[in-house]
Design a protein around this motif. Structure first.
Motif, PDB file in Angstrom:
ATOM      1  N   LEU A  89     -27.523 -18.125 -12.267  1.00 52.82           N
ATOM      2  CA  LEU A  89     -28.885 -18.486 -12.607  1.00 52.82           C
ATOM      3  C   LEU A  89     -29.320 -17.494 -13.767  1.00 52.82           C
ATOM      4  CD1 LEU A  89     -31.752 -19.850 -12.330  1.00 52.82           C
ATOM      5  CD2 LEU A  89     -32.285 -18.223 -10.619  1.00 52.82           C
ATOM      6  N   LEU A  90     -28.670 -16.201 -13.810  1.00 55.89           N
ATOM      7  CA  LEU A  90     -29.255 -15.192 -14.874  1.00 55.89           C
ATOM      8  C   LEU A  90     -28.453 -15.456 -16.001  1.00 55.89           C
ATOM      9  CD1 LEU A  90     -30.906 -12.521 -15.286  1.00 55.89           C
ATOM     10  CD2 LEU A  90     -28.565 -11.178 -14.730  1.00 55.89           C
ATOM     11  N   SER A  91     -27.292 -16.155 -15.905  1.00 58.86           N
ATOM     12  CA  SER A  91     -26.410 -16.505 -16.975  1.00 58.86           C
ATOM     13  C   SER A  91     -27.162 -17.732 -17.665  1.00 58.86           C
ATOM     14  CB  SER A  91     -24.988 -17.053 -16.999  1.00 58.86           C
ATOM     15  OG  SER A  91     -24.241 -15.913 -16.367  1.00 58.86           O
ATOM     16  N   ALA A  92     -27.775 -18.587 -17.093  1.00 61.71           N
ATOM     17  CA  ALA A  92     -28.389 -19.786 -17.644  1.00 61.71           C
ATOM     18  C   ALA A  92     -29.693 -19.432 -18.175  1.00 61.71           C
ATOM     19  CB  ALA A  92     -29.005 -20.668 -16.355  1.00 61.71           C
ATOM     20  N   ILE A  93     -30.499 -18.116 -17.772  1.00 61.59           N
ATOM     21  CA  ILE A  93     -31.600 -17.866 -18.463  1.00 61.59           C
ATOM     22  C   ILE A  93     -31.105 -17.134 -19.663  1.00 61.59           C
ATOM     23  CG2 ILE A  93     -33.339 -15.891 -18.085  1.00 61.59           C
ATOM     24  CD1 ILE A  93     -33.477 -16.065 -14.986  1.00 61.59           C
ATOM     25  N   TYR A  94     -30.292 -16.431 -19.693  1.00 58.33           N
ATOM     26  CA  TYR A  94     -30.021 -16.025 -21.073  1.00 58.33           C
ATOM     27  C   TYR A  94     -29.265 -16.906 -22.002  1.00 58.33           C
ATOM     28  CZ  TYR A  94     -30.283 -11.042 -18.790  1.00 58.33           C
ATOM     29  OH  TYR A  94     -30.893 -10.124 -18.390  1.00 58.33           O
ATOM     30  N   LYS A  95     -28.742 -17.878 -21.523  1.00 53.98           N
ATOM     31  CA  LYS A  95     -28.292 -18.984 -22.440  1.00 53.98           C
ATOM     32  C   LYS A  95     -29.360 -19.683 -23.051  1.00 53.98           C
ATOM     33  CE  LYS A  95     -24.791 -22.311 -22.127  1.00 53.98           C
ATOM     34  NZ  LYS A  95     -23.703 -22.973 -21.479  1.00 53.98           N
ATOM     35  N   VAL A  96     -30.543 -20.135 -22.244  1.00 54.12           N
ATOM     36  CA  VAL A  96     -31.709 -20.612 -23.024  1.00 54.12           C
ATOM     37  C   VAL A  96     -32.351 -19.629 -23.554  1.00 54.12           C
ATOM     38  CG1 VAL A  96     -34.044 -21.363 -22.247  1.00 54.12           C
ATOM     39  CG2 VAL A  96     -32.105 -22.134 -20.866  1.00 54.12           C
ATOM     40  N   TYR A  97     -32.441 -18.360 -23.587  1.00 52.94           N
ATOM     41  CA  TYR A  97     -32.920 -17.340 -24.441  1.00 52.94           C
ATOM     42  C   TYR A  97     -32.336 -17.461 -25.923  1.00 52.94           C
ATOM     43  CZ  TYR A  97     -35.756 -15.231 -20.803  1.00 52.94           C
ATOM     44  OH  TYR A  97     -36.698 -14.821 -19.746  1.00 52.94           O
ATOM     45  N   GLU A  98     -30.952 -17.452 -25.679  1.00 55.62           N
ATOM     46  CA  GLU A  98     -30.301 -17.557 -26.894  1.00 55.62           C
ATOM     47  C   GLU A  98     -30.363 -18.858 -27.672  1.00 55.62           C
ATOM     48  OE1 GLU A  98     -26.204 -16.540 -25.578  1.00 55.62           O
ATOM     49  OE2 GLU A  98     -27.021 -14.661 -24.635  1.00 55.62           O
ATOM     50  N   GLN A  99     -30.248 -20.007 -27.012  1.00 55.03           N
ATOM     51  CA  GLN A  99     -30.629 -21.256 -27.718  1.00 55.03           C
ATOM     52  C   GLN A  99     -31.927 -21.239 -28.468  1.00 55.03           C
ATOM     53  OE1 GLN A  99     -30.327 -23.787 -24.269  1.00 55.03           O
ATOM     54  NE2 GLN A  99     -28.120 -24.065 -24.686  1.00 55.03           N
ATOM     55  N   ARG A 100     -32.903 -20.433 -27.776  1.00 51.97           N
ATOM     56  CA  ARG A 100     -34.402 -20.575 -28.297  1.00 51.97           C
ATOM     57  C   ARG A 100     -34.631 -19.326 -29.394  1.00 51.97           C
ATOM     58  NH1 ARG A 100     -38.683 -23.119 -26.333  1.00 51.97           N
ATOM     59  NH2 ARG A 100     -38.307 -25.031 -25.206  1.00 51.97           N
ATOM     60  N   GLY A 101     -33.725 -18.506 -29.415  1.00 50.69           N
ATOM     61  CA  GLY A 101     -33.739 -17.308 -30.471  1.00 50.69           C
ATOM     62  C   GLY A 101     -34.620 -16.149 -29.855  1.00 50.69           C
ATOM     63  N   ILE A 102     -34.778 -16.326 -28.438  1.00 46.67           N
ATOM     64  CA  ILE A 102     -35.726 -15.126 -27.821  1.00 46.67           C
ATOM     65  C   ILE A 102     -34.993 -13.932 -27.689  1.00 46.67           C
ATOM     66  CG2 ILE A 102     -36.868 -14.672 -25.864  1.00 46.67           C
ATOM     67  CD1 ILE A 102     -37.352 -17.694 -25.418  1.00 46.67           C
ATOM     68  N   THR A 103     -35.436 -12.906 -28.055  1.00 38.56           N
ATOM     69  CA  THR A 103     -34.811 -11.477 -27.902  1.00 38.56           C
ATOM     70  C   THR A 103     -34.828 -10.996 -26.456  1.00 38.56           C
ATOM     71  OG1 THR A 103     -36.732 -10.777 -29.062  1.00 38.56           O
ATOM     72  CG2 THR A 103     -34.756 -10.214 -29.996  1.00 38.56           C
ATOM     73  N   TYR A 104     -33.956 -10.577 -25.879  1.00 43.19           N
ATOM     74  CA  TYR A 104     -33.917  -9.916 -24.783  1.00 43.19           C
ATOM     75  C   TYR A 104     -32.927  -8.966 -24.516  1.00 43.19           C
ATOM     76  CZ  TYR A 104     -29.564 -12.531 -23.852  1.00 43.19           C
ATOM     77  OH  TYR A 104     -28.324 -12.936 -23.951  1.00 43.19           O
ATOM     78  N   ARG A 105     -32.984  -8.027 -23.362  1.00 45.65           N
ATOM     79  CA  ARG A 105     -32.070  -7.279 -23.212  1.00 45.65           C
ATOM     80  C   ARG A 105     -31.232  -7.331 -22.203  1.00 45.65           C
ATOM     81  NH1 ARG A 105     -34.574  -1.171 -23.309  1.00 45.65           N
ATOM     82  NH2 ARG A 105     -34.958  -1.778 -25.292  1.00 45.65           N
ATOM     83  N   PRO A 106     -29.798  -7.856 -22.173  1.00 41.47           N
ATOM     84  CA  PRO A 106     -29.167  -8.241 -20.882  1.00 41.47           C
ATOM     85  C   PRO A 106     -29.135  -7.208 -19.883  1.00 41.47           C
ATOM     86  CG  PRO A 106     -27.814  -8.293 -22.827  1.00 41.47           C
ATOM     87  CD  PRO A 106     -28.996  -7.825 -23.271  1.00 41.47           C
ATOM     88  N   GLN A 107     -29.289  -7.629 -18.499  1.00 39.94           N
ATOM     89  CA  GLN A 107     -29.244  -6.895 -17.629  1.00 39.94           C
ATOM     90  C   GLN A 107     -28.161  -7.375 -16.372  1.00 39.94           C
ATOM     91  OE1 GLN A 107     -31.755  -4.257 -16.695  1.00 39.94           O
ATOM     92  NE2 GLN A 107     -33.502  -4.792 -18.479  1.00 39.94           N
ATOM     93  N   GLN A 108     -27.861  -6.325 -15.636  1.00 48.37           N
ATOM     94  CA  GLN A 108     -26.989  -6.886 -14.507  1.00 48.37           C
ATOM     95  C   GLN A 108     -27.544  -6.595 -12.855  1.00 48.37           C
ATOM     96  OE1 GLN A 108     -23.152  -5.347 -15.401  1.00 48.37           O
ATOM     97  NE2 GLN A 108     -22.449  -7.167 -16.451  1.00 48.37           N
ATOM     98  N   PHE A 109     -26.966  -7.241 -11.984  1.00 52.13           N
ATOM     99  CA  PHE A 109     -27.515  -6.945 -10.821  1.00 52.13           C
ATOM    100  C   PHE A 109     -26.734  -5.646 -10.253  1.00 52.13           C
ATOM    101  CE2 PHE A 109     -28.041 -11.374 -10.864  1.00 52.13           C
ATOM    102  CZ  PHE A 109     -29.613 -11.335 -10.463  1.00 52.13           C
ATOM    103  N   ILE A 110     -27.330  -4.805  -9.516  1.00 54.21           N
ATOM    104  CA  ILE A 110     -26.685  -3.368  -9.148  1.00 54.21           C
ATOM    105  C   ILE A 110     -25.682  -4.128  -7.932  1.00 54.21           C
ATOM    106  CG2 ILE A 110     -27.944  -1.665  -9.914  1.00 54.21           C
ATOM    107  CD1 ILE A 110     -29.623  -2.020  -7.265  1.00 54.21           C
TER     108      ILE A 110
END
Ligand code: BEZ
Length: 332
Positions: free
Chosen positions: A311-332
């Motif tokens: 799900l987190l990968s899907a979020i980042y994929k949508v951000y990339e497709q829409r040109g939304i800037t984000y800082r990738p994070q990971q679960f601990i």
């Protein structure tokens, strides 16, 4: 000391009566009384003053009650997490606040489902409309596996990922004199009635700046100069030293936009809401870059549903497709 004694003590303290506690616990009054006496003898402290009606906690009893009730809630959380570890749910239960549903959530879920079916592992998703604050309890009880909200929560059981900051836009009635002004400043909006709709206020400890002017609310009550501004929209104005002329508080975002459509005032909403009621409402950008609303992902620290990393990968994929800037994070 055992669990039976602790549960008996909590029930008596909550209901301030042996007979009421007997009804809710299903134990007899003499059994409850015996369990309480055993507990008091074990720790050598009188916890409940039996001479007052309704029953009262002693000072030591009050301290013990606060600590023990927190421990019993933790024990429930641990039990439900352990059960989930041994039999994780197949479906992914997602809690969300309404404002994220108007935004990218549907697209993110479609991306996740496409990815799962490419991997030949279809996924069932259940969506639950639930406030930011209640999401934390729902994660602990297992009602949801992940929550999306707009407030930060500090809780030892919960991990939080800040996904992005979404800019606010101003929502004005179509007939408003400023309705066609492209880049708006908060100071130019201060003369309007501001419609407030947030149910959860920011914790006072996160506020660094308080309003510099007294605020007149609809009922004309005057708030103190030094009281921190915890309502999120008023907090945004207060960051610029501005107090809106008048405010009206409503129960949710939809009602707030309904009032704007009816010409009753203006409000600020996250940019993804700009598609709502566009025949009656004009949405305009604000010039201030830091007038934003965060979007947080919350999940348990110790138990991550197996589909959540996808799900987190899907979020980042949508951000990339829409040109939304984000800082990738990971679960601990
Ligand atoms: C977003 O708009 O960034 C978003 C909405 C729902 C879930 C996750 C992210």
């Amino acid at each position: 000391m055992d669990l039976k004694q602790l549960n008996a003590f909590i029930a008596i303290a909550d209901l301030q009566s042996f007979s009421a506690a007997a009804k809710t616990t299903g134990l007899s009054q003499p059994s409850l009384s015996r369990l309480l006496k055993q507990l008091e003898t074990n720790i050598g402290v009188v916890l409940i003053d039996r001479y007052h009606r309704p029953l009262q906690l002693t000072e030591a009893g009050l301290f013990f009650y606060d600590k023990v009730s927190a421990l019993l809630i933790e024990l429930d959380t641990v039990t439900s997490m352990t059960q989930r570890l041994s039999a994780p749910s197949i479906a992914l239960n997602i809690g969300f606040v309404p404002s994220v549903l108007y935004g990218l959530l549907p697209e993110i879920i479609a991306t996740l489902k496409r990815h799962s079916s490419n991997q030949n592992s279809d996924i069932e998703v259940n969506l639950k409309d639930i406030s930011s604050y209640q999401q934390i309890e729902a994660l602990k009880t297992g009602e949801i596996d992940i929550g999306f909200g707009r407030f930060a929560h500090q809780d030892p059981w919960i991990q939080q990922i800040l996904l992005r900051h979404e800019r606010y836009v101003v929502a004005l009635p179509k007939a408003h004199p400023l309705a066609h002004v492209r880049e708006q400043r908060l100071i130019d909006l201060a003369n309007n009635r501001l419609i407030l709709y947030h149910q959860t206020h920011l914790p006072a400890s996160t506020i660094h700046m308080s309003t510099t002017h007294p605020t007149i609310t609809e009922n004309n009550s005057l708030k103190s100069k030094h009281e921190p501004v915890t309502e999120p929209l008023l907090h945004l104005f207060a960051q610029y030293g501005i107090s809106p002329f008048m405010t009206t508080k409503v129960s949710d975002l939809q009602v707030a936009l309904g009032l704007v459509a009816a010409g009753e005032g203006i409000t600020l909403v996250p940019a993804s809401l700009q598609t709502v009621r566009t025949e009656q409402i004009s949405y305009q950008r604000l010039i201030h870059e830091n007038v934003t609303s965060p979007i947080y992902l919350h999940t348990l620290k110790d138990f991550i549903h197996p589909k959540i990393p996808d799900l987190l990968s899907a979020i980042y994929k949508v951000y990339e497709q829409r040109g939304i800037t984000y800082r990738p994070q990971q679960f601990i």
